[in-house]
Motif scaffolding. Structure first.
Motif: not given
Length: 95
Positions: A31-58
């Motif tokens: 569980l601590n490993g999972i939380l550390e991974f989520v913390a790493q994801l929080d550090e990413l800048d996603t402000s320029a990423v458009e919200p998507m419902t799928r991997v492929a834009a359609m």
């Protein structure tokens, strides 16, 4: 945030699973490993990423919004004991 043994026991209790002392230690690390991974994801800048419902834009396929009876009213009421203009006729219950 980190998970301690008491939290692991509480999660196990809420999940209604029985775990041993050895499993508590292993789950605490996992569980601590999972939380550390989520913390790493929080550090990413996603402000320029458009919200998507799928991997492929359609774009969603849209159909015209038309109210219909489903074109099967005759099939629905054909086995009913009493019918009046595609409505089921039932005995009156409340006076």
């Amino acid at each position: 945030m980190s998970v301690d043994r008491a939290t692991v026991r509480r999660i196990a209790h809420l999940a209604r699973i029985a775990i041993s002392e050895e499993e508590e230690a292993r789950l605490e690390q996992e569980l601590n490993g999972i939380l550390e991974f989520v913390a790493q994801l929080d550090e990413l800048d996603t402000s320029a990423v458009e919200p998507m419902t799928r991997v492929a834009a359609m774009t969603m396929k849209m159909r015209e919004d038309v109210v219909t009876d489903g074109f099967c009213a005759d099939d629905i009421v054909k086995n009913a004991p009493k019918v009046d203009d595609h409505y089921f006729v039932v005995p009156k219950i409340v006076e």
